[in-house]
Design a protein around this motif. Structure first.
Motif, mmCIF file in Angstrom:
data_model
loop_
_atom_site.group_PDB
_atom_site.id
_atom_site.type_symbol
_atom_site.label_atom_id
_atom_site.label_comp_id
_atom_site.label_asym_id
_atom_site.label_seq_id
_atom_site.Cartn_x
_atom_site.Cartn_y
_atom_site.Cartn_z
ATOM 1 N N VAL A 182 0.838 -1.205 0.000
ATOM 2 C CA VAL A 182 0.000 0.000 0.000
ATOM 3 C C VAL A 182 0.872 1.254 0.000
ATOM 4 C CG1 VAL A 182 -1.620 1.350 1.406
ATOM 5 C CG2 VAL A 182 -2.003 -1.098 1.046
ATOM 6 N N GLN A 183 1.926 1.252 0.783
ATOM 7 C CA GLN A 183 2.805 2.418 0.852
ATOM 8 C C GLN A 183 3.545 2.627 -0.474
ATOM 9 O OE1 GLN A 183 1.254 3.833 3.316
ATOM 10 N NE2 GLN A 183 3.145 4.631 4.130
ATOM 11 N N TRP A 184 3.910 1.557 -1.163
ATOM 12 C CA TRP A 184 4.556 1.699 -2.470
ATOM 13 C C TRP A 184 3.604 2.323 -3.475
ATOM 14 C CZ3 TRP A 184 7.706 -3.426 -3.454
ATOM 15 C CH2 TRP A 184 8.918 -3.323 -2.781
ATOM 16 N N ARG A 189 1.271 4.323 -2.821
ATOM 17 C CA ARG A 189 1.145 5.731 -2.432
ATOM 18 C C ARG A 189 2.458 6.499 -2.555
ATOM 19 N NH1 ARG A 189 -2.492 5.118 3.040
ATOM 20 N NH2 ARG A 189 -4.390 4.428 1.969
ATOM 21 N N ARG A 190 3.504 5.809 -2.999
ATOM 22 C CA ARG A 190 4.836 6.392 -3.216
ATOM 23 C C ARG A 190 5.442 6.945 -1.925
ATOM 24 N NH1 ARG A 190 4.862 9.450 -8.949
ATOM 25 N NH2 ARG A 190 4.151 7.714 -10.182
ATOM 26 N N ARG A 191 5.357 6.169 -0.868
ATOM 27 C CA ARG A 191 5.919 6.580 0.414
ATOM 28 C C ARG A 191 7.054 5.658 0.799
ATOM 29 N NH1 ARG A 191 0.420 8.033 2.931
ATOM 30 N NH2 ARG A 191 0.105 10.060 1.965
ATOM 31 N N ARG A 192 7.869 6.115 1.725
ATOM 32 C CA ARG A 192 9.010 5.315 2.198
ATOM 33 C C ARG A 192 8.523 4.086 2.962
ATOM 34 N NH1 ARG A 192 13.779 7.914 1.588
ATOM 35 N NH2 ARG A 192 13.663 10.149 1.281
ATOM 36 N N THR A 193 9.252 2.977 2.798
ATOM 37 C CA THR A 193 8.822 1.722 3.423
ATOM 38 C C THR A 193 9.928 0.974 4.145
ATOM 39 O OG1 THR A 193 9.191 0.586 1.321
ATOM 40 C CG2 THR A 193 6.957 1.314 1.790
ATOM 41 N N TRP A 194 11.132 1.484 4.161
ATOM 42 C CA TRP A 194 12.243 0.740 4.766
ATOM 43 C C TRP A 194 11.988 0.447 6.233
ATOM 44 C CZ3 TRP A 194 14.530 2.685 9.001
ATOM 45 C CH2 TRP A 194 14.359 4.047 9.252
ATOM 46 N N TRP A 195 11.231 1.284 6.909
ATOM 47 C CA TRP A 195 11.017 1.144 8.345
ATOM 48 C C TRP A 195 9.967 0.081 8.673
ATOM 49 C CZ3 TRP A 195 6.064 1.987 9.945
ATOM 50 C CH2 TRP A 195 5.233 2.664 9.059
ATOM 51 N N VAL A 196 9.156 -0.319 7.704
ATOM 52 C CA VAL A 196 8.080 -1.272 7.971
ATOM 53 C C VAL A 196 8.624 -2.640 8.400
ATOM 54 C CG1 VAL A 196 6.070 -2.457 6.987
ATOM 55 C CG2 VAL A 196 6.479 -0.041 6.464
ATOM 56 N N PRO A 197 9.609 -3.238 7.694
ATOM 57 C CA PRO A 197 10.130 -4.529 8.157
ATOM 58 C C PRO A 197 10.828 -4.431 9.514
ATOM 59 C CG PRO A 197 10.920 -4.049 5.934
ATOM 60 C CD PRO A 197 10.168 -2.869 6.398
ATOM 61 N N VAL A 198 11.449 -3.294 9.785
ATOM 62 C CA VAL A 198 12.107 -3.115 11.084
ATOM 63 C C VAL A 198 11.055 -3.090 12.190
ATOM 64 C CG1 VAL A 198 13.549 -1.571 12.461
ATOM 65 C CG2 VAL A 198 14.062 -1.911 10.038
ATOM 66 N N ALA A 199 9.984 -2.335 11.971
ATOM 67 C CA ALA A 199 8.897 -2.283 12.952
ATOM 68 C C ALA A 199 8.228 -3.651 13.094
ATOM 69 C CB ALA A 199 7.876 -1.229 12.534
ATOM 70 N N ALA A 200 8.085 -4.373 11.988
ATOM 71 C CA ALA A 200 7.484 -5.712 12.037
ATOM 72 C C ALA A 200 8.355 -6.666 12.842
ATOM 73 C CB ALA A 200 7.272 -6.249 10.624
ATOM 74 N N LEU A 201 9.666 -6.545 12.709
ATOM 75 C CA LEU A 201 10.573 -7.392 13.483
ATOM 76 C C LEU A 201 10.417 -7.126 14.974
ATOM 77 C CD1 LEU A 201 12.956 -9.419 13.566
ATOM 78 C CD2 LEU A 201 14.469 -7.436 13.459
ATOM 79 N N VAL A 202 10.373 -5.864 15.351
ATOM 80 C CA VAL A 202 10.239 -5.503 16.766
ATOM 81 C C VAL A 202 8.879 -5.970 17.302
ATOM 82 C CG1 VAL A 202 10.079 -3.555 18.367
ATOM 83 C CG2 VAL A 202 11.850 -3.581 16.609
ATOM 84 N N LEU A 203 7.809 -5.696 16.560
ATOM 85 C CA LEU A 203 6.473 -6.097 17.003
ATOM 86 C C LEU A 203 6.343 -7.614 17.059
ATOM 87 C CD1 LEU A 203 3.574 -5.327 17.777
ATOM 88 C CD2 LEU A 203 3.034 -5.340 15.335
#
Length: 118
Positions: free
Chosen positions: A83-85, A87-101
């Motif tokens: 969805v973020q792609w 919308r042309r938004r940054r996504t590098w932080w999503v897998p990092v947040a997913a790892l922590v969660l």
């Protein structure tokens, strides 16, 4: 005269997308491992011998949380990245947040399973 796409944010960089893909692949490797090791919290019931009061339901819930949460978090993160792609938004932080969660939920499941042993 304005272009059709003037209201969209600028395209994210190729490097940023590559980093996101590599991090998601790393998560895809960790998810089955975490889920498999979550099943080992079933060994908490080994302490349920003799007069020890144990809650088998609580142990079962803990095992389910530890085994299922990595898959759920990964699929939600994958959907969010897509969805973020779009919308042309940054996504590098999503897998990092997913790892922590995912790690937090996995540990919470372990805590629930172990606390079911009296």
């Amino acid at each position: 005269m304005t272009a059709i796409h003037d209201d969209l944010p600028p395209q994210t960089s190729t490097v940023e997308r590559a980093v996101t893909v590599l991090l998601m692949i790393g998560l895809a490797v960790l998810v089955p491992l975490a889920s498999f090791f979550g099943l080992f919290f079933g060994m908490a019931s080994d302490g349920c011998i003799g007069n020890a009061r144990c809650s088998s339901e609580q142990i079962t819930v803990g095992i389910a949380v530890s085994a299922a949460s990595p898959w759920i978090v990964y699929l939600v993160a994958l959907g969010f990245v897509i969805v973020q792609w779009v919308r042309r938004r940054r996504t590098w932080w999503v897998p990092v947040a997913a790892l922590v969660l995912g790690a937090a939920l996995w540990a919470l499941g372990g805590f629930i399973a172990v606390s079911g042993v009296g």
